[in-house]
Design an enzyme around this catalytic site. Structure first.
Site, PDB file in Angstrom:
ATOM      1  N   GLY A 768       0.848  -1.193   0.000  1.00 36.51           N
ATOM      2  CA  GLY A 768       0.000   0.000   0.000  1.00 36.51           C
ATOM      3  C   GLY A 768       0.881   1.239   0.000  1.00 36.51           C
ATOM      4  O   GLY A 768       0.935   1.993  -0.962  1.00 36.51           O
ATOM      5  N   CYS A 836      -7.105  20.514  19.621  1.00 40.68           N
ATOM      6  CA  CYS A 836      -6.967  20.717  21.057  1.00 40.68           C
ATOM      7  C   CYS A 836      -6.320  19.497  21.717  1.00 40.68           C
ATOM      8  O   CYS A 836      -6.963  18.751  22.440  1.00 40.68           O
ATOM      9  CB  CYS A 836      -8.356  20.983  21.641  1.00 40.68           C
ATOM     10  SG  CYS A 836      -8.282  21.372  23.373  1.00 40.68           S
ATOM     11  N   GLU A 837      -5.064  19.268  21.382  1.00 41.77           N
ATOM     12  CA  GLU A 837      -4.267  18.167  21.961  1.00 41.77           C
ATOM     13  C   GLU A 837      -2.817  18.629  21.909  1.00 41.77           C
ATOM     14  O   GLU A 837      -2.369  19.119  20.863  1.00 41.77           O
ATOM     15  CB  GLU A 837      -4.341  16.898  21.085  1.00 41.77           C
ATOM     16  CG  GLU A 837      -5.666  16.256  20.969  1.00 41.77           C
ATOM     17  CD  GLU A 837      -5.861  15.091  21.922  1.00 41.77           C
ATOM     18  OE1 GLU A 837      -4.867  14.585  22.486  1.00 41.77           O
ATOM     19  OE2 GLU A 837      -7.023  14.703  22.100  1.00 41.77           O
TER      20      GLU A 837
END
Ligand code: LLP
Length: 886
Positions: A768, A836-837
């Site tokens: 892939g 928000c991390e």
């Protein structure tokens, strides 16, 4: 050179005041050692002359120590083997050509001395090889340096250079019971200060040139200092002359925090203490020969490592410094070809003298031990990689050792060492990094008594990725906060033109990308031609009969259509993926789709059978509880071969810790359950993991699958899965497809001729990443900038909601400011998104030109596992997808 320029000379702080008349008194010496590549071209000799001249101007006397021209010692070593006379003439011819070409490019005629030495060499090389003793080998090998020094003396003649015989300056230390091999081929020298030598040299001139690698014994016979021994020669001479400085000139800009061939963003170590340098060199940093530190350290003589191709660079300076009490990792270094010996003896517990007895055997055979770890009943050691021993002697040694204890030998191992200060106090911090060893067999862990290194010994197939991971976690992540780290190797060695030459597709297409983004804040862009080119590379492999594209990496319809046009089949992991392929590639026949579900519900298997796709079963459950679904069908079985690889533990898909596949010992049950339904197993499938750089991994898989053929007489296909890695960083070398192909091809051919007529095995692969990753980039505009604490932040319009790989796996994606491609990078940024991390970081410590709001940033290799793993976290939709098809 003007005085101003001279003041910027990297050793400017060392220079005596050039305006002061030095008057009588001992000459301050600088010893300069130039390695093989540094003495092999006219350009480099210009640099050497210039650097010597600068030191003379500054009032120093100079001793130049030279290695043999690059490649010559290897040729001489072949002469020491047993070449027949044609081979011998060929080798001599090559050595002659190397020297004559250099004389020509220097526009000099070989000196009388050189010609005389050449005659001696040819006469010596003509001797019959039988019975050549270590002493005779040493004599022959010494000609590499003898010839290069004669040549160098002519080049430096305009500076008044005097050629000195190294054998008159360096005497070996003779050790009782030393073998002849050790004495003549790997000696140590007397490093006591020799004021007579200093006085003699001072009386004879200001510039001297001599051979590295060579010394003599008390009888005047030639002895060598071992591979890389020219560094040591220079160090011994610096010590004997009580020099002001030892310069080691080589072809890299200094010592780095890791091997730049493995970690191109390894950082230059600008300053090291002697003990740090000793530890790095001993544990694998190959820039400096480990024994060369002690002699100068004892006299406080600093070492400067410099690059002959970049003499303006300051390099690495090693000097007496109080050891920093701050705990930090200076480097991640590795050594290959480590041999591990495990001595296991349950009776050894509390048995006095067991170690003494075992080590007596090592002593008897002159085998020196490097690392050691002990438990109650096992002692594990590695052998000193520098000490070579003949095979026959080694077998005798093992036999003798086996009389005392059970002995297990592991070869092809690699030691990976974290070198730094107060490593013990860092164990907490290390835990995150050591995480990468989960699922890897670690043969041994040791920690040095001086608290300067922690070493792990692992199989060589895991080494590169582990070094990269450890480096990025322990050094790159905190690099901005440390002033002991210089620029990265890439920054130092990547001139603008090289960047253009090896440019990826998006470099050429920057204008088109700007055009596509004129009204947008973020987007993935896929360049179909890049994916097609990757498909053609795989289609060209001799060993692989069929390539399936694993669409989980990226299922964009245009990409599927392009790859179908190249003749690829498809591998799917869900019913939705199967239906999507049938939808996007209308001409495809269902059986050309390989469906490889894992813990999927019963309905998906039932639909797959109805549709007529080729199904891979990876568990006994469907066979035990829904056998009727498979009645009369042809199927593949996915086998867990218990050997996993991959760029991160989360993507290793084989072994007891992974949820995939049928273990080998469950295969008989699978076979009989299917036989009861009249179903036939026509393919065996395996997939060891993703992002695999070790070219031998697929050969190992095939070797493990082949013995299973006997249980499944109808099998025609062995599917080795995907996993092919792509280079992540600029100039990182790609996985060696050719090696993989050759190894697989040889095995398939051998297997098919063993099977005889009527049965031929095909090998399939289903990558892939390899097909999609490089074709895609993520583009995002700069939203805001911020400087906080020691970090400069550059914020992008999209982050982990579009590309989660850095947060999930610590994956590296190169980041470029597409609005400032022509500007020099000059600032390190932490590249973040709007989510928000705190983990919403796309890249740490990235060197970029100054960024401004609205700039278009590019994140490379985002074509695989980018958009397909995205989310709308924080209600921020991921970047849209665009196609570039021209
Ligand atoms: N075949 C099977 C059965 C697989 O499970 C996979 C990937 C492939 C083929 C394709 O592997 P590739 O050639 O792409 O390495 N999200 C991770 C990768 C997970 C791969 C899962 N299985 C990443 O971003 O690195």
């Amino acid at each position: 050179m003007s005085k101003d320029q001279r003041n910027q000379h990297p050793n400017a702080n060392l220079s005596p005041d050039p305006n002061t008349d030095r008057g009588p008194g001992p000459v301050p010496w600088i010893v300069m050692k130039f390695g093989g590549t540094s003495v092999s071209s006219a350009d480099r000799w210009n640099t050497i002359s210039e650097q010597v001249r600068l030191h003379l101007e500054d009032g120093y006397g100079v001793v130049v120590v030279v290695s043999a021209l690059s490649g010559v010692t290897n040729l001489l070593n072949r002469l020491c083997g047993s070449p027949d006379s044609a081979q011998r003439d060929e080798i001599i011819g090559k050595i002659e050509l190397r020297h004559s070409a250099l004389w020509d490019s220097l526009e000099l005629a070989p000196s009388a001395l050189f010609s005389q030495l050449w005659q001696q060499f040819v006469a010596l090389a003509g001797n019959r090889p039988e019975g050549r003793s270590p002493a005779a080998h040493a004599e022959l090998l010494s000609f590499g340096e003898r010839l290069s020094s004669a040549l160098g003396a002519s080049v430096l003649a305009p500076l008044g250079c005097v050629l000195q015989d190294a054998g008159r300056m360096l005497q070996i230390v003779e050790i009782p019971n030393q073998s002849d091999r050790q004495k003549f081929l790997a000696s140590r020298c007397d490093d006591r200060v020799d004021s007579d030598l200093a006085a003699r040299l001072a009386a004879e001139g200001r510039v001297h040139l001599t051979q590295g690698f060579i010394a003599t014994d008390s009888a005047g016979a030639t002895c060598l200092l071992g591979r890389g021994g020219s560094d040591s020669s220079a160090a011994y001479l610096a010590a004997r002359l009580q020099a002001a400085l030892l310069e080691i000139w080589t072809d890299v800009p200094g010592m780095f925090s890791a091997d730049p061939r493995v970690v191109p963003d390894a950082r230059l170590l600008q300053q090291l203490s002697f003990s740090e340098a000793q530890e790095l060199a001993s544990m694998g940093a190959s820039v400096l020969h480990p024994p060369s530190i002690k002699p100068v350290q004892a006299r406080g003589i600093p070492i400067s490592i410099r690059d002959t191709t970049r003499p303006d660079q300051p390099g690495t300076r090693i000097e007496a410094r109080s050891q920093s009490s701050e705990a930090q990792v200076k480097g991640v270094v590795s050594r290959n070809n480590i041999v591990v010996i495990e001595m296991d003896n349950p009776a050894m517990w509390r048995q006095a003298g067991f170690l003494a007895d075992s080590f007596a055997v090592f002593k008897e055979f002159g085998i020196s031990v490097d690392l050691i770890a002990t438990s109650e009943s096992t002692v594990t050691v590695t052998l000193d990689p520098d000490s070579s021993i003949e095979d026959e002697l080694f077998s005798d040694f093992l036999e003798k050792l086996s009389l005392l204890t059970r002995v297990q030998l592991k070869t092809h191992c690699v030691s990976i060492s974290l070198v730094g200060n107060a490593i013990r106090t860092m164990l907490g911090q290390l835990s995150g990094a050591l995480d990468v060893f989960q699922d890897r067999q670690v043969h041994m862990v040791t920690q040095s008594a001086n608290d300067l290194n922690l070493t792990l010994v692992v199989g060589e197939e895991h080494a590169e990725q582990l070094v990269q991971k450890l480096h990025s976690l322990l050094i790159t992540a905190a690099a901005d906060l440390r002033n002991d780290l210089g620029p990265s190797w890439l920054e130092l060695t990547l001139p603008a033109d090289v960047r253009v030459k090896s440019a990826p597709w998006w470099y050429e297409r920057a204008d088109a990308l700007h055009g596509l983004m004129s009204e947008r804040d973020s987007a993935f862009v896929y360049h179909l031609e890049t994916a097609r080119a990757a498909a053609r590379r795989l289609q060209a492999l001799d060993s692989i009969s069929r390539v399936l594209y694993s669409i989980k990496a990226n299922h964009h319809p245009a990409l599927l259509a392009a790859l179908a046009q190249e003749g690829l089949g498809f591998e799917c992991v869900s019913l939705a993926e199967v239906l999507h392929v049938l939808d996007c590639v209308p001409d495809i026949k269902a059986r050309e789709i390989l469906f490889t579900p894992n813990f999927a519900p019963r309905e998906e298997y039932a639909r797959a059978m109805d549709l007529g796709v080729t199904l891979t079963i990876d568990s006994l459950h469907p066979l035990r509880y829904w056998p009727e679904l498979f009645a009369g069908h042809e199927l593949f079985l996915r086998v867990d071969l218990d050997a996993g690889y991959g760029h991160h533990k989360k993507v290793i898909t084989a072994g007891a810790g992974s949820k995939f596949g049928i273990p080998i010992d469950h295969l008989p049950e699978a076979a009989s359950l299917l036989a009861a339904q009249g179903a036939r197993v026509v393919g065996l499938h395996t997939h060891s993991g993703s992002g695999v750089t070790h070219a031998g991994a697929w050969r190992e898989q095939l070797q493990r699958l082949v013995p299973l053929l006997g249980q499944f007489p109808k099998v025609r296909v062995l599917d080795l899965g995907g996993g092919l890695a792509v280079p992540e960083r600029p100039r990182q070398s790609a996985m060696d497809l050719e090696v993989m192909d050759q190894e697989l091809h040889a095995l398939v051919r051998a297997q098919n001729s063993a099977l005889g007529s009527g049965r031929e095995i095909e090998v399939w692969m289903e990558p892939g990443r390899y097909l999609a990753a490089e074709s895609g980039v993520l583009l995002a505009r700069v939203t805001q900038l911020k400087t906080k604490g020691d970090y400069h932040y550059v914020g992008l319009a999209t982050g982990m909601n579009s590309l989660i790989r850095p947060a999930l796996y610590g994956a590296y994606h190169h980041v470029v400011n597409l609005s400032a491609l022509e500007r020099q990078p000059d600032r390190r940024y932490r590249v973040v998104g709007p989510i928000c991390e705190s983990g919403d970081v796309i890249g740490e410590a990235r060197l970029l030109p100054e960024c401004a709001e609205g700039d278009l940033m590019l994140v490379s290799n985002a074509g695989a596992y980018g958009r397909v793993m995205s989310s709308s976290y924080n209600m921020r939709p991921p970047a849209e997808e665009l196609i570039l098809d021209s």
